[in-house]
Design a protein around this motif. Structure first.
Motif, short mmCIF file in Angstrom:
data_model
loop_
_atom_site.label_atom_id
_atom_site.label_comp_id
_atom_site.label_asym_id
_atom_site.label_seq_id
_atom_site.Cartn_x
_atom_site.Cartn_y
_atom_site.Cartn_z
N LEU A 143 0.82 -1.20 0.23
CA LEU A 143 0.00 -0.06 0.06
C LEU A 143 0.92 1.18 -0.04
CD1 LEU A 143 -3.50 0.14 1.82
CD2 LEU A 143 -2.03 2.18 2.05
N ALA A 144 1.84 1.27 0.74
CA ALA A 144 2.98 2.56 0.97
C ALA A 144 3.58 2.54 -0.49
CB ALA A 144 3.81 2.06 1.89
N LEU A 145 3.99 1.25 -0.99
CA LEU A 145 4.49 1.50 -2.50
C LEU A 145 3.82 2.08 -3.55
CD1 LEU A 145 6.56 -1.84 -2.24
CD2 LEU A 145 7.69 0.58 -2.06
N ALA A 146 2.38 1.58 -3.45
CA ALA A 146 1.52 1.86 -4.37
C ALA A 146 1.17 3.56 -4.39
CB ALA A 146 0.18 1.05 -4.28
N GLU A 147 1.05 4.16 -3.14
CA GLU A 147 1.05 5.50 -2.92
C GLU A 147 2.23 6.23 -3.48
OE1 GLU A 147 -1.64 7.27 -2.19
OE2 GLU A 147 -2.89 5.41 -1.59
N VAL A 148 3.55 5.60 -3.30
CA VAL A 148 4.70 6.37 -4.09
C VAL A 148 4.33 6.44 -5.61
CG1 VAL A 148 7.06 6.22 -4.40
CG2 VAL A 148 6.16 5.65 -2.19
N GLY A 149 3.85 5.35 -5.90
CA GLY A 149 3.42 5.14 -7.39
C GLY A 149 2.37 6.04 -7.83
N VAL A 150 1.43 6.27 -6.99
CA VAL A 150 0.35 7.48 -7.52
C VAL A 150 1.00 8.78 -8.15
CG1 VAL A 150 -1.40 8.78 -6.63
CG2 VAL A 150 -1.45 6.50 -6.02
N SER A 151 1.92 9.23 -6.99
CA SER A 151 2.45 10.48 -7.50
C SER A 151 3.56 10.36 -8.71
CB SER A 151 3.28 10.85 -6.31
OG SER A 151 2.63 11.15 -5.21
N LEU A 152 4.15 9.06 -8.86
CA LEU A 152 5.22 8.93 -10.02
C LEU A 152 4.42 9.03 -11.26
CD1 LEU A 152 7.52 6.40 -8.35
CD2 LEU A 152 8.10 8.77 -9.29
N LYS A 153 3.35 8.05 -11.23
CA LYS A 153 2.42 8.22 -12.42
C LYS A 153 1.83 9.61 -12.89
CE LYS A 153 1.79 3.25 -11.76
NZ LYS A 153 0.74 2.34 -11.07
N VAL A 188 10.58 2.77 2.38
CA VAL A 188 9.32 2.98 2.93
C VAL A 188 9.08 1.82 3.82
CG1 VAL A 188 8.37 4.24 0.79
CG2 VAL A 188 7.82 1.69 1.11
N VAL A 189 8.81 2.01 4.85
CA VAL A 189 8.31 0.86 5.70
C VAL A 189 7.04 0.87 6.33
CG1 VAL A 189 10.84 0.90 6.39
CG2 VAL A 189 9.06 1.87 7.90
N SER A 214 10.81 13.35 2.35
CA SER A 214 9.36 13.67 2.39
C SER A 214 9.17 14.53 3.57
CB SER A 214 8.51 12.30 2.29
OG SER A 214 7.47 12.47 2.35
N VAL A 215 7.75 14.76 4.01
CA VAL A 215 7.39 15.37 4.95
C VAL A 215 7.91 14.83 6.52
CG1 VAL A 215 6.20 17.24 3.56
CG2 VAL A 215 5.10 15.03 4.32
N TYR A 216 7.89 13.73 6.49
CA TYR A 216 8.26 12.92 7.78
C TYR A 216 9.05 11.79 6.94
CZ TYR A 216 7.09 12.64 12.59
OH TYR A 216 6.98 12.47 14.05
N TRP A 217 9.71 10.88 8.09
CA TRP A 217 10.15 9.59 7.72
C TRP A 217 9.15 8.84 6.91
CZ3 TRP A 217 11.08 10.97 13.13
CH2 TRP A 217 11.87 11.99 13.24
N GLU A 261 -1.89 10.49 7.25
CA GLU A 261 -0.75 11.21 7.06
C GLU A 261 0.37 10.41 6.55
OE1 GLU A 261 0.74 12.70 10.99
OE2 GLU A 261 2.48 13.64 10.14
N GLY A 262 0.49 9.00 6.87
CA GLY A 262 1.41 8.09 6.17
C GLY A 262 1.05 8.18 4.55
N ILE A 263 -0.01 8.15 4.21
CA ILE A 263 -0.37 8.30 2.78
C ILE A 263 0.09 9.42 2.22
CG2 ILE A 263 -2.26 8.26 0.95
CD1 ILE A 263 -3.61 6.50 2.73
N GLU A 264 0.23 10.58 3.01
CA GLU A 264 0.69 11.95 2.42
C GLU A 264 2.07 12.05 2.15
OE1 GLU A 264 -1.21 14.97 4.87
OE2 GLU A 264 -3.52 14.27 4.10
N VAL A 265 2.76 11.23 3.29
CA VAL A 265 4.23 10.92 3.24
C VAL A 265 4.77 10.21 1.96
CG1 VAL A 265 5.94 9.91 4.49
CG2 VAL A 265 4.61 11.47 5.93
N MET A 266 3.92 9.30 1.67
CA MET A 266 4.18 8.54 0.45
C MET A 266 4.19 9.14 -0.80
SD MET A 266 5.41 5.92 2.12
CE MET A 266 5.21 5.41 3.96
N ASN A 267 3.07 9.94 -0.80
CA ASN A 267 2.53 10.79 -1.92
C ASN A 267 3.63 11.66 -2.08
OD1 ASN A 267 -0.83 10.75 -1.66
ND2 ASN A 267 0.20 9.12 -2.59
#
Ligand SMILES: Cc1cc2nc3c(=O)[nH]c(=O)nc-3n(C[C@H](O)[C@H](O)[C@H](O)COP(=O)(O)O)c2cc1C
Length: 211
Positions: free
Chosen positions: A18-28, A122-123, A151-154, A170-176
Motif C-alpha cells: 500500500l505504501a509503495l502503491a501510494e509512491v506510485g500514484v505520484s510517480l504516475k 518505505v516501511v 518527504s515531509v516525515y520519515w 498522514e502516512g499516505i501523504e508522506v508516501m505521495n
C-alpha cells in the motif's frame, strides 16, 4: 524514466504494498513508469560472503541463481529504486534483508551499478521500530553513492493487518510526497545532464581499522 520498487513483505497486497502503491500514484501523475516487484514471499538465501561476485564480476550472484539474479538487471536499468519492508522485530523483514544483501553486493562488485541513481525507502509498521527499519534500508543507498530524496516525515506507514494502513492518512501523504520528490529529482537530473558534470568516481581506499 523508470522506477523499480521492491516489496519485501510476504504479503502481496499488505501495508508495505500500500505504501509503495501510494509512491506510485505520484510517480504516475508525473509521467514516470513504475513497477512493483514482489520478493518478500520467495525463498531467498542470505549472502554467504563467498566473494565470487567480486572475483567473477559477471553481474550475477554466483552462489545462488534465484530471484536476486532475475531482478538485478531491472535494478541496473532503473533510474530510481524504492525499497519497501514491513518492520519485523524493529528491523528489515528477514527475506528482504537476504535479497538486499546479495543484490547490493553484486551491484557494488560489478562497478557500482546504482551510483547516482535515486533511492528511497518505505516501511510499514504496527507500532514501533519504524525509524530503525527506515534507517537500515537507507544504509544500502548510503554505501552505493546514491541520491536520497526526503518527504515531509520519515517514510513510515502504520497498520497491522494487510490494508489497514489505508486509514493512516498522514502516512499516505508522506508516501505521495516522496513520490513527487523522487520524480522531481529525476527530472532535475535529466534537465541538467548536459550542463552539469557528475562527480567522477574513484578507487576507494579500503581500510578496516587495523592497518
Ligand atoms: C514476525 C513479525 C514481526 C513484527 N515486528 C514488529 C515490530 O517490531 N514492531 C511493530 O510495530 N510491528 C511489528 N510487526 C507488525 C508488522 O510490521 C505490520 O503488521 C506491518 O503492517 C506488516 O506489513 P505488511 O502488511 O506489508 O506485511 C511484526 C509482524 C510480524 C509478522
Amino acid at each position: 524514466m523508470k522506477v523499480i520498487a521492491i516489496n519485501g513483505s510476504p504479503h502481496a497486497k499488505g501495508n508495505t504494498y500500500l505504501a509503495l502503491a501510494e509512491v506510485g500514484v505520484s510517480l504516475k501523475e508525473e509521467g514516470i513508469d513504475y513497477e512493483i516487484i514482489h520478493v518478500g514471499h520467495k525463498q531467498i538465501h542470505g549472502c554467504i560472503g563467498c566473494g565470487k561476485c567480486q572475483e567473477k564480476r559477471n553481474g550475477t550472484c554466483v552462489a545462488f541463481n534465484d530471484v536476486v539474479n532475475e531482478v538485478l538487471p531491472k535494478l541496473k536499468e532503473a533510474d530510481a529504486i524504492v525499497l519497501g519492508s514491513p518492520v519485523y522485530y524493529a528491523g528489515i523483514a528477514g527475506t528482504m534483508k537476504c535479497f538486499l544483501d546479495r543484490a547490493f553486493y553484486v551491484a557494488g562488485a560489478n562497478g557500482g551499478w546504482f551510483r547516482h541513481k535515486v533511492g528511497a525507502a518505505v516501511v510499514a509498521v504496527r507500532r514501533s521500530g519504524g525509524t530503525m527499519t527506515f534507517n537500515s534500508l537507507n544504509h544500502y543507498f548510503g554505501l552505493s553513492d546514491m541520491l536520497v530524496p526526503t518527504s515531509v516525515y520519515w517514510n513510515i506507514i502504520h497498520g497491522l493487518i494487510p490494508g489497514e494502513a489505508s486509514q493512516d492518512q498522514e502516512g499516505i501523504e508522506v508516501m505521495n510526497t516522496i513520490g513527487k520528490n523522487i520524480a522531481w529529482m529525476l527530472k532535475m537530473k535529466e534537465e541538467t545532464k548536459d550542463k552539469l558534470t557528475e562527480p567522477a568516481s574513484f578507487a576507494k581506499t579500503f581500510t578496516n581499522f587495523i592497518r
